[in-house]
Scaffold this motif. Sequence first.
Motif, PDB file in Angstrom:
ATOM      1  N   VAL A   9     -55.484  65.755  17.539  1.00 27.24           N
ATOM      2  CA  VAL A   9     -56.206  64.491  17.410  1.00 27.24           C
ATOM      3  C   VAL A   9     -55.767  63.507  18.492  1.00 27.24           C
ATOM      4  CG1 VAL A   9     -56.622  62.494  15.934  1.00 27.24           C
ATOM      5  CG2 VAL A   9     -56.625  64.785  14.949  1.00 27.24           C
ATOM      6  N   GLU A  10     -54.474  63.468  18.765  1.00 23.72           N
ATOM      7  CA  GLU A  10     -53.989  62.581  19.823  1.00 23.72           C
ATOM      8  C   GLU A  10     -54.601  62.978  21.167  1.00 23.72           C
ATOM      9  OE1 GLU A  10     -52.591  59.891  19.583  1.00 23.72           O
ATOM     10  OE2 GLU A  10     -51.594  59.850  17.635  1.00 23.72           O
ATOM     11  N   ARG A  13     -58.230  61.929  21.236  1.00 29.40           N
ATOM     12  CA  ARG A  13     -58.394  60.495  21.486  1.00 29.40           C
ATOM     13  C   ARG A  13     -58.274  60.171  22.974  1.00 29.40           C
ATOM     14  NH1 ARG A  13     -54.275  57.573  17.578  1.00 29.40           N
ATOM     15  NH2 ARG A  13     -55.293  55.683  18.347  1.00 29.40           N
ATOM     16  N   ARG A  14     -57.549  61.016  23.705  1.00 30.62           N
ATOM     17  CA  ARG A  14     -57.414  60.813  25.152  1.00 30.62           C
ATOM     18  C   ARG A  14     -58.571  61.438  25.925  1.00 30.62           C
ATOM     19  NH1 ARG A  14     -52.005  62.341  23.826  1.00 30.62           N
ATOM     20  NH2 ARG A  14     -52.399  64.430  24.690  1.00 30.62           N
ATOM     21  N   TYR A  57     -66.894  61.927  19.015  1.00 30.48           N
ATOM     22  CA  TYR A  57     -66.389  62.004  20.391  1.00 30.48           C
ATOM     23  C   TYR A  57     -66.703  60.719  21.156  1.00 30.48           C
ATOM     24  CZ  TYR A  57     -65.184  63.821  24.967  1.00 30.48           C
ATOM     25  OH  TYR A  57     -64.592  64.001  26.196  1.00 30.48           O
ATOM     26  N   ARG A  60     -64.310  57.921  19.838  1.00 27.52           N
ATOM     27  CA  ARG A  60     -62.972  58.413  19.502  1.00 27.52           C
ATOM     28  C   ARG A  60     -61.902  57.334  19.593  1.00 27.52           C
ATOM     29  NH1 ARG A  60     -64.735  60.188  24.302  1.00 27.52           N
ATOM     30  NH2 ARG A  60     -63.447  59.887  26.175  1.00 27.52           N
ATOM     31  N   GLN A  61     -62.111  56.328  20.429  1.00 24.65           N
ATOM     32  CA  GLN A  61     -61.111  55.270  20.561  1.00 24.65           C
ATOM     33  C   GLN A  61     -61.038  54.389  19.314  1.00 24.65           C
ATOM     34  OE1 GLN A  61     -58.927  55.147  22.932  1.00 24.65           O
ATOM     35  NE2 GLN A  61     -59.865  56.865  24.025  1.00 24.65           N
ATOM     36  N   ARG A  62     -62.040  54.493  18.444  1.00 29.66           N
ATOM     37  CA  ARG A  62     -62.033  53.687  17.219  1.00 29.66           C
ATOM     38  C   ARG A  62     -61.139  54.288  16.135  1.00 29.66           C
ATOM     39  NH1 ARG A  62     -68.471  52.112  16.449  1.00 29.66           N
ATOM     40  NH2 ARG A  62     -68.763  51.158  18.517  1.00 29.66           N
ATOM     41  N   LEU A  63     -60.721  55.523  16.324  1.00 35.67           N
ATOM     42  CA  LEU A  63     -59.824  56.157  15.355  1.00 35.67           C
ATOM     43  C   LEU A  63     -58.443  55.532  15.494  1.00 35.67           C
ATOM     44  CD1 LEU A  63     -59.147  58.304  13.242  1.00 35.67           C
ATOM     45  CD2 LEU A  63     -58.809  59.937  15.118  1.00 35.67           C
ATOM     46  N   ALA A  66     -54.086  59.020  13.892  1.00 35.14           N
ATOM     47  CA  ALA A  66     -54.386  60.452  13.971  1.00 35.14           C
ATOM     48  C   ALA A  66     -54.419  61.079  12.585  1.00 35.14           C
ATOM     49  CB  ALA A  66     -53.352  61.157  14.843  1.00 35.14           C
ATOM     50  N   PHE A  69     -57.836  61.254  10.598  1.00 33.77           N
ATOM     51  CA  PHE A  69     -58.979  61.901  11.252  1.00 33.77           C
ATOM     52  C   PHE A  69     -59.990  62.432  10.244  1.00 33.77           C
ATOM     53  CE2 PHE A  69     -61.080  65.724  12.897  1.00 33.77           C
ATOM     54  CZ  PHE A  69     -61.694  65.211  14.033  1.00 33.77           C
ATOM     55  N   TRP A  72     -61.947  59.737   8.534  1.00 34.52           N
ATOM     56  CA  TRP A  72     -62.766  59.071   9.549  1.00 34.52           C
ATOM     57  C   TRP A  72     -64.019  59.889   9.849  1.00 34.52           C
ATOM     58  CZ3 TRP A  72     -63.219  60.298  15.057  1.00 34.52           C
ATOM     59  CH2 TRP A  72     -63.842  59.288  15.804  1.00 34.52           C
TER      60      TRP A  72
END
Length: 200
Positions: A9-10, A13-14, A57, A60-63, A66, A69, A72
């Motif tokens: 998940v990390e 997010r990147r 996707y 993803r920055q709104r998560l 981790a 997930f 979310w």
Amino acid sequence: MPPGDLDLVEAFRRGDEFAFVTLYDRHKGAVYGYAAKMLLSRAAAEDIVQETFARAYEHRQRLVSAGAFRSWVFTIARNQCLNAIARADREPALREDAPDTPAPGTPFSHLLKSEQAALVHKALDALPPAYREVLVLREYQNLSYDEIAAVTRTTVSSVKSRLFKARRKTGEILRPWLDPTPAAPEPAASGARGPVAARA
């Protein structure tokens, strides 16, 4: 969430596409199962899966965490399902059976093993969306009360209340099959004779 998912998940997010595809493969079945039971349509559920992960996707920055997930993703899927239900109310479409396997050990797991998918379908269809979603998330996806509250954006006490009402309503629909009571035989009519008449 499995510990290995946290690293994925990390990375997701990147913007790591491999991590995204891996998470998609791991969670698409659960999202499909939820959507299929909410919409009672396989085709619509497949669309929800694609739309859910595309939005995941994109946003993803709104998560924030981790570890959140799963809830979310289900929140995104829920929003898409509610939109689809609203569209269906305006433009009714033929629903189809969408049998799916409940989480092991949940109260409904034996029903589908007994090929009672049509009966479960009928029960789910009779529930308001607010009751149906908590029942599906709990019985089929095995989410915790806290996770369901996060997905539905309500409180744990509200989740428990809706779940109680959903189970009660479902029980009323399923009771004739779950606890069949054989009809008592009708008493023979007075003076009735058997199939072979007595000889004089």
